[in-house]
Design an enzyme around this catalytic site. Structure first.
Site, mmCIF file in Angstrom:
data_model
loop_
_atom_site.group_PDB
_atom_site.id
_atom_site.type_symbol
_atom_site.label_atom_id
_atom_site.label_comp_id
_atom_site.label_asym_id
_atom_site.label_seq_id
_atom_site.Cartn_x
_atom_site.Cartn_y
_atom_site.Cartn_z
ATOM 1 N N ASP A 192 46.614 -39.793 -19.915
ATOM 2 C CA ASP A 192 45.510 -39.291 -20.716
ATOM 3 C C ASP A 192 45.973 -39.252 -22.167
ATOM 4 O OD1 ASP A 192 42.750 -38.251 -19.925
ATOM 5 O OD2 ASP A 192 43.346 -36.938 -21.569
ATOM 6 N N GLY A 245 43.505 -51.911 -21.830
ATOM 7 C CA GLY A 245 44.466 -51.848 -22.931
ATOM 8 C C GLY A 245 45.696 -51.033 -22.552
ATOM 9 N N LYS A 297 53.606 -52.416 -30.973
ATOM 10 C CA LYS A 297 52.893 -51.138 -30.898
ATOM 11 C C LYS A 297 53.674 -50.175 -30.002
ATOM 12 C CE LYS A 297 48.681 -48.944 -29.329
ATOM 13 N NZ LYS A 297 47.403 -49.047 -28.610
HETATM 14 P P1 ITT Z 1 41.186 -43.894 -18.215
HETATM 15 O O1 ITT Z 1 40.835 -42.435 -18.290
HETATM 16 O O2 ITT Z 1 40.476 -44.636 -17.121
HETATM 17 O O3 ITT Z 1 42.670 -44.131 -18.185
HETATM 18 P P2 ITT Z 1 40.051 -43.943 -20.888
HETATM 19 O O4 ITT Z 1 39.918 -45.032 -21.887
HETATM 20 O O5 ITT Z 1 38.840 -43.154 -20.535
HETATM 21 O O6 ITT Z 1 40.700 -44.608 -19.572
HETATM 22 P P3 ITT Z 1 41.255 -41.473 -21.828
HETATM 23 O O7 ITT Z 1 40.319 -40.644 -21.055
HETATM 24 O O8 ITT Z 1 42.711 -41.121 -21.844
HETATM 25 O O9 ITT Z 1 41.213 -43.004 -21.365
HETATM 26 O O10 ITT Z 1 40.720 -41.535 -23.318
HETATM 27 C C1 ITT Z 1 41.543 -41.983 -24.336
HETATM 28 C C2 ITT Z 1 40.722 -42.225 -25.595
HETATM 29 O O11 ITT Z 1 41.635 -42.323 -26.690
HETATM 30 C C3 ITT Z 1 39.960 -43.539 -25.552
HETATM 31 O O12 ITT Z 1 38.828 -43.446 -26.412
HETATM 32 C C4 ITT Z 1 40.947 -44.520 -26.145
HETATM 33 O O13 ITT Z 1 40.316 -45.634 -26.723
HETATM 34 C C5 ITT Z 1 41.667 -43.647 -27.168
HETATM 35 N N1 ITT Z 1 43.055 -44.076 -27.258
HETATM 36 C C6 ITT Z 1 44.082 -43.659 -26.469
HETATM 37 N N2 ITT Z 1 45.196 -44.346 -26.739
HETATM 38 C C7 ITT Z 1 44.866 -45.213 -27.708
HETATM 39 C C8 ITT Z 1 45.580 -46.202 -28.371
HETATM 40 O O14 ITT Z 1 46.834 -46.488 -28.072
HETATM 41 N N3 ITT Z 1 44.948 -46.909 -29.301
HETATM 42 C C9 ITT Z 1 43.661 -46.669 -29.599
HETATM 43 N N4 ITT Z 1 42.904 -45.767 -28.997
HETATM 44 C C10 ITT Z 1 43.502 -45.032 -28.047
HETATM 45 NA NA NA Z 2 39.095 -41.311 -19.066
#
Ligand code: ITT
Ligand code: NA
Length: 192
Positions: A61, A10, A169
């Site tokens: 992040d 995403g 978005k």
């Molecule tokens: P990477 O670390 O591999 O990039 P991740 O999904 O683990 O992927 P993060 O550690 O940054 O990423 O965690 C971000 C959390 O916040 C994760 O649960 C996402 O679904 C949520 N999140 C971040 N941005 C979002 C968005 O634009 N819309 C919905 N949820 C989001």
């Molecule tokens: Na992550």
């Protein structure tokens, strides 16, 4: 060409929508530190990824900060999404008076240089350039099937992020804003 180190498709979709597809996904699972500070997590990740990839990299992040819970889940958003799920985050928020929340995003970029012109984290080597974005909204019952993660329960201007396409978005989101700040610096580098 930008190397975006992430396992989250995403995030990549949104970066491509903002950066005209000039983004390559790397799924190297860099060691993620525990910290209350998204910037510190992203900076550490970018440094680790740069060491591994040996070429310029960006990591991002992000997290959802719910006011009624003093910012929880914040840096623990991925863990809470996996363990509780977003429906239960809504159920926990529902009885609270205050449904306000914010998404925050930190992009960290590392290319081994000193970043004279960028806001950078210099507490390790090599330095890492940091760009932030934030958006305020409201936690609601899930609606929409676009986006990812917490998008169905995050409402901005009467619609959830899951009811918007990636371009829309990006116009409002934490990540869109962080990408804009990054691109403004990145494109201006050669002109300095
Ligand atoms: P990477 O670390 O591999 O990039 P991740 O999904 O683990 O992927 P993060 O550690 O940054 O990423 O965690 C971000 C959390 O916040 C994760 O649960 C996402 O679904 C949520 N999140 C971040 N941005 C979002 C968005 O634009 N819309 C919905 N949820 C989001
Ligand atoms: Na992550």
């Amino acid at each position: 060409m930008l190397r975006f180190v992430t396992g989250n498709d995403g995030k990549v979709r949104e970066a491509r929508a903002a950066l005209d597809d000039d983004v390559t996904q790397f799924t190297y699972d860099y060691p993620e530190i525990q910290s209350p500070d998204l910037g510190a997590i992203a900076a550490h990740g970018a440094r680790e990824a740069y060491r591994e990839v040996g070429a310029p990299v960006m990591v991002e992040d992000s997290g959802l900060f719910v006011d009624a819970f003093a910012g929880f889940p914040g840096p623990y958003s991925a863990y809470v999404e996996d363990t509780l799920g977003i429906e239960r985050v809504w159920r926990l928020t529902e009885p609270e008076d205050d449904h306000a929340a914010a998404f925050r995003s930190v992009i960290a970029y590392c290319d081994g240089s000193g970043f004279a012109s960028a806001p950078a984290v210099r507490d390790g080597e090599p330095p890492v350039a940091i760009f932030e974005g934030r958006v305020e909204g409201t936690i609601v019952a899930p609606r929409g099937d676009g986006g990812f993660g917490y998008d169905p329960i995050f409402e901005y201007d009467d619609r959830t992020f899951a009811e918007m396409d990636p371009e829309e978005k990006n116009e409002h989101s934490h990540r869109g804003r962080a990408i804009d700040a990054f691109v403004e610096w990145y494109d201006g580098q050669g002109e300095a």
